[in-house]
Write an enzyme that holds these catalytic residues in place. Structure first.
Site, mmCIF file in Angstrom:
data_model
loop_
_atom_site.group_PDB
_atom_site.id
_atom_site.type_symbol
_atom_site.label_atom_id
_atom_site.label_comp_id
_atom_site.label_asym_id
_atom_site.label_seq_id
_atom_site.Cartn_x
_atom_site.Cartn_y
_atom_site.Cartn_z
ATOM 1 N N GLU A 108 0.913 -1.188 0.065
ATOM 2 C CA GLU A 108 0.108 -0.019 0.006
ATOM 3 C C GLU A 108 0.913 1.228 0.011
ATOM 4 O O GLU A 108 1.909 1.212 0.619
ATOM 5 C CB GLU A 108 -0.983 -0.010 1.224
ATOM 6 N N TYR A 120 7.613 2.122 -7.718
ATOM 7 C CA TYR A 120 6.938 0.702 -7.841
ATOM 8 C C TYR A 120 6.409 0.442 -9.279
ATOM 9 O O TYR A 120 6.553 -0.530 -9.785
ATOM 10 C CB TYR A 120 5.581 0.751 -6.980
#
Ligand SMILES: CC(C)(COP(=O)(O)OP(=O)(O)OC[C@H]1O[C@@H](n2cnc3c(N)ncnc32)[C@H](O)[C@@H]1OP(=O)(O)O)[C@@H](O)C(=O)NCCC(=O)NCCS
Length: 154
Positions: A108, A120
């Site tokens: 998250e 990411y």
């Protein structure tokens, strides 16, 4: 990354350096007690430090549940950012996750955290969902996944 660097398992003696990084790098840093539990006590958690010139400049952690690995934390000291160190930590985590039997990596991230989201995405994570007001009942979390790790080239 001209400097020599090494990634190794985090040890109890790394806790002061990790605590300092935690305070510097995160909006809502964990307490020393919480960090100690997560890094040194909970079985199934794997934490690593990035070291250069004998100094801890970043750390990252994950845990594996069945075939899913969850990235719990990743950070690099501000003066060492933009040199590929976080990517190296993610590569290390992915290798370890696969070795532990994980098929996918998930995490998250705050919806406002553009540097982390870019990191990411560049590593192959895709946003698959949103947790509304996940952080402090205010900010949304993006739920990101990198699946089918055993076939990945990273
Ligand atoms: C997010 C963080 C770990 C990135 O560390 P880093 O070592 O600077 O990242 P890297 O140098 O390995 O960057 C890899 C890729 O991420 C992206 N990226 C990293 N920082 C970025 C920034 N400030 N802006 C845009 N993209 C960025 C880039 O795509 C980069 O690849 P490129 O250099 O080939 O373009 C670091 O900024 C940090 O510690 N932030 C505070 C803690 C945090 O938010 N952690 C994540 C919580 S979920």
């Amino acid at each position: 990354m001209d400097k020599q660097w090494e990634i190794r398992t985090a040890e109890t003696y790394d806790m002061p350096a990790i605590y300092e990084l935690e305070q510097t790098c995160f909006v809502s840093p964990w307490t020393a007690e919480l960090l100690l539990l997560d890094i040194c006590v909970y079985e199934g958690n794997h934490y690593f430090v990035m070291e250069t010139d004998g100094k801890v400049i970043g750390f990252a952690g994950m845990n594996v549940v069945l075939d899913e690995a969850h990235v719990r934390k990743i950070c690099i000291a501000p003066q060492y950012r933009g040199q590929g160190y976080a990517r190296k930590l993610l590569e290390h985590i992915q290798t370890r996750a696969v070795a532990e039997g994980a098929e996918g990596l998930t995490l998250e991230v705050r919806s406002s955290n553009t540097p982390a989201i870019r990191l990411y995405e560049k590593f192959g994570f895709i946003t698959e969902g949103i947790r509304k007001k996940y952080y402090d009942n205010k900010e949304d979390a993006l739920i990101m996944w990198k699946r089918e790790l055993s076939g990945a080239q990273e």
